[in-house]
Design a protein around this motif. Structure first.
Motif, short mmCIF file in Angstrom:
data_model
loop_
_atom_site.label_atom_id
_atom_site.label_comp_id
_atom_site.label_asym_id
_atom_site.label_seq_id
_atom_site.Cartn_x
_atom_site.Cartn_y
_atom_site.Cartn_z
N GLN A 1 0.83 -1.21 0.00
CA GLN A 1 0.00 0.00 0.00
C GLN A 1 0.86 1.26 0.00
O GLN A 1 0.57 2.23 -0.70
CB GLN A 1 -0.92 -0.01 1.22
CG GLN A 1 -2.12 -0.93 1.01
CD GLN A 1 -3.07 -0.88 2.19
OE1 GLN A 1 -3.07 0.07 2.95
NE2 GLN A 1 -3.88 -1.92 2.33
N ALA A 2 1.94 1.23 0.79
CA ALA A 2 2.82 2.40 0.84
C ALA A 2 3.41 2.68 -0.53
O ALA A 2 3.45 3.83 -0.99
CB ALA A 2 3.93 2.16 1.86
N LEU A 3 3.83 1.62 -1.22
CA LEU A 3 4.41 1.78 -2.55
C LEU A 3 3.37 2.35 -3.52
O LEU A 3 3.64 3.28 -4.27
CB LEU A 3 4.92 0.42 -3.06
CG LEU A 3 5.55 0.41 -4.44
CD1 LEU A 3 6.85 1.19 -4.45
CD2 LEU A 3 5.81 -1.01 -4.93
N GLU A 4 2.14 1.80 -3.46
CA GLU A 4 1.10 2.26 -4.38
C GLU A 4 0.71 3.71 -4.11
O GLU A 4 0.48 4.49 -5.04
CB GLU A 4 -0.13 1.33 -4.29
CG GLU A 4 0.21 -0.05 -4.86
CD GLU A 4 -0.95 -1.05 -4.78
OE1 GLU A 4 -0.78 -2.16 -5.27
OE2 GLU A 4 -2.02 -0.68 -4.23
N LEU A 5 0.67 4.08 -2.81
CA LEU A 5 0.35 5.47 -2.48
C LEU A 5 1.44 6.41 -3.00
O LEU A 5 1.14 7.50 -3.51
CB LEU A 5 0.19 5.63 -0.97
CG LEU A 5 -1.11 5.08 -0.38
CD1 LEU A 5 -1.08 5.12 1.14
CD2 LEU A 5 -2.31 5.89 -0.90
#
Lengths: 537, 105
Positions: B17-21
């Motif tokens: 999720q951090a990467l996608e955000l």
């Protein structure tokens, strides 16, 4: 001593010469224990084989495997073919347990060597079960190679109906030549020196202990000769150093005793033995009253023996206990999975560090020229992955599941089909991916064609490196020479106008957004890549 | 987290999720790429090449694939090891800060 290794050592000596005496000692150590002690004993033994000019030991011709077809062998029933893109790079053959991966690997080993190392230690049952039970009649292994300097060659091994494993016959045929024996390949020495395959069990054995790992690597790489020579030299040096230190320890007492005697001969000895360098000849002649040759013979040896002292018992016990403790500690770490992973990671990261520090260069272990290039580091990016599956009746199928051309085209297709991607972005990214696919198709073709023509590996690599643009690459693939860039468009036009148009669109696409439909471009690029791969001999 | 995840599945989910955000923030900062945020992750990862260069895009693509595999149970594969997880989390931390820096540039 292995000729190739000796050759390397002699070359190094020619590049950075040592003193005459050191050179003789080194070569004697490489030759063996006897030569070394003869050399150190002052017997001017003849220099071992070879001289500094370098002995030329012919290298076997380099080759790439192009295909391997197996039938009726191990897990493979009806004929199955493993096709590879001939050229450098990483190829992974993957598949579930029992799908037939090892059957291919072992077939190649059997084809070339007539035997299977892994079986050597296994019971007779293994030796009998080598035929496929789904095709018990015929067994045949065929491999196509592209050999540097010669071109295409096909090697084949067949077994008569119902024959034993050892009753096979093998042959090789170079393009345009008569079929002859396998020795025409001239690989027998190389096959013995460098085992063709590291089987799983051999790899496993690597991780027993760090020193075991080193020894195995050294033996696989054929380096034991070097390590045993190094050990011989170290042992010889140790003996001499300890003798010297014993003498130095005994010296103060001797000097004291010499001082206490009023004898003039003692004073002469004392003079000879004080100062930085000892005048042994003067001391000896003073002591014996006669001039003695530097080589004292029996008497000299006896004197040296008299001066040897054994270590005290307590010291020896302590040292042995410390050694055992250290060995136990090493053992405890070495067996654990962490120890294994560390050993492997250490090896690989040392290779990368070496590359970072010294840049592109020859491989420090095997000496392969220019093996450590940026290309090696990125080898995984260009990896081809072939998946092996086995269906009922041992019908083995090989499918390319990651081929650089297909991968880039599939990515481009997915992006072009995703209509929520802003058109401007797709127009910038899709042409780049299509271009990557076409470049990969050209590169693959260049390797295949140039190797077939008998060009050398280094020569092809240099030509590829110099082909810095799509047009140069195309010239090299289509005409065999990057300088013929002007012929690229006419040649592509001869295939069809569409191919030339696609090529030009991809050439422009690298610098500006593509004006047309991205989906159309992907389709055109796929056709161009297929044409490049399929229609160039 | 709505419910407690099995050991080993939480960290990759959060990291992904951090990467996608971070990737979404990158698109948001560039007007011509603004629509990319709503595309499939595969498309977004492919488009990263045009904005961040081959190396970084390849790293992000690999990390995303590795994390996605780790987010699911596989009946025939072993769960990722602690060392693998730590490696991915370090890589994610590194990439997210790199993406942030590029987003602001």
């Amino acid at each position: 001593m292995d000729d190739v290794l000796l050759d390397i050592v002699l070359k190094r000596l020619a590049e950075s010469p040592l003193a005459e005496q050191a050179t003789n000692v080194l070569l004697a150590a490489l030759d063996g224990e006897e030569s070394l002690s003869a050399q150190l004993g002052g017997q001017a033994g003849q220099r071992p084989a070879g001289d500094l000019a370098g002995v030329a030991s012919p290298r076997p011709a380099a080759a790439f495997l192009r295909s391997l077809t197996v039938s009726g062998f191990r897990g493979i029933g009806k004929p199955a073919t493993l096709s590879l893109a001939p050229g450098p790079g990483l190829t992974l053959v993957v598949g579930r347990n029992g799908s037939g991966k090892s059957s291919f690997a072992e077939a190649l080993e059997v084809l070339l060597t007539g035997e299977l190392r892994r079986w050597e230690k296994l019971s007779a049952v293994w030796h009998q079960g080598w035929r496929s039970m789904h095709q018990p009649e015929d067994a045949e292994i065929t491999a196509e190679f592209l050999v540097q300097g010669t071109g295409a060659a096909t090697a084949q091994r067949t077994w008569p109906k119902g024959a034993d494993f050892t009753k096979s016959s093998a042959s090789v045929q170079f393009a345009g030549e008569k079929r002859t024996g396998l020795q025409r390949l001239d690989w027998s020495k190389a096959l013995a020196d460098y085992r063709p395959f590291l089987s799983h069990s051999e790899l496993e054995a690597f991780f027993g202990s760090p020193s075991g790992l080193y020894e195995l690597l050294a033996s696989v790489l054929g380096l034991e000769d070097l390590s045993s020579a190094a050990a011989r030299l170290a042992q010889a040096r140790k003996l001499r150093e300890s003798a010297l230190s014993d003498v130095k320890k005994a010296l103060p007492e001797l000097l004291g005793r010499l001082r206490s005697t009023g004898d003039e001969r003692a004073t002469a000895c004392q003079d000879a033995l004080t100062g930085r360098t000892w005048d042994l000849a003067a001391a000896q002649s003073a002591a014996t009253g006669a001039r003695v040759a530097a080589d004292g013979g029996e008497l000299d040896r006896l004197r040296r023996l008299a001066q040897l002292t054994a270590p005290a018992e307590d010291e020896a016990r302590e040292a042995a206990a410390a050694l055992r403790h250290a060995a136990a500690g090493l053992e405890a770490v070495a067996g654990s999975p962490a120890g294994r992973a560390r050993a492997l990671a250490g090896l690989l990261s040392m290779a990368l560090e070496h590359h970072d520090a010294h840049g592109d260069g020859d491989c420090p272990v095997c000496g392969r020229p220019a093996a450590l290039t940026g290309q090696w580091r990125q080898a995984t990016e260009a990896a081809a992955i072939l998946e092996v599956t086995r269906r009922p009746a041992s019908a083995v199928e090989v499918r390319a599941c990651l081929d650089p051309v297909q991968q880039a085209l599939r990515d481009a297709g997915a992006l072009a089909a995703d209509h929520s991607v802003p058109a401007e972005v797709a127009a910038r990214v899709v042409p780049g991916l299509c271009r990557t696919a076409v470049e990969a198709a050209f590169t693959e073709t260049i390797w295949r064609r140039q190797l077939s023509a008998g060009r050398g590996h280094a020569e092809i690599e240099a030509a590829l490196e110099a082909a810095t643009s799509l047009n140069l690459l195309a010239g090299l693939a289509l005409t065999g020479d990057a300088a013929n860039g002007g012929q690229v468009l006419p040649r592509l036009n001869a295939w069809g106008r569409r191919f030339a148009d696609t090529f030009q669109a991809l050439n422009k696409g690298a610098h500006a957004a593509h004006a047309g439909d991205p989906g159309q471009l992907v389709g055109d690029a796929r056709k161009l890549a297929e044409m490049i791969r399929g229609s160039l001999p | 987290m709505p419910r407690r995840l099995g050991s080993g599945r939480g960290p990759p989910l959060l990291a992904r999720q951090a990467l996608e955000l971070a990737i979404a923030a990158l698109w948001a900062a560039r007007p011509q790429a603004a629509g990319l945020g709503s595309c499939s992750m595969r498309s977004q990862l492919l488009c990263l090449t045009a904005y961040l260069g081959q190396d970084t895009a390849t790293r992000a693509g690999y990390l995303s694939a590795a994390l996605s595999r780790a987010c699911h149970y596989h009946s025939y594969e072993l769960a990722p090891t602690a060392a693998e997880l730590t490696g991915w989390l370090d890589e994610a931390t590194d990439l997210v800060s790199l993406l942030r820096a590029r987003g602001q540039a």
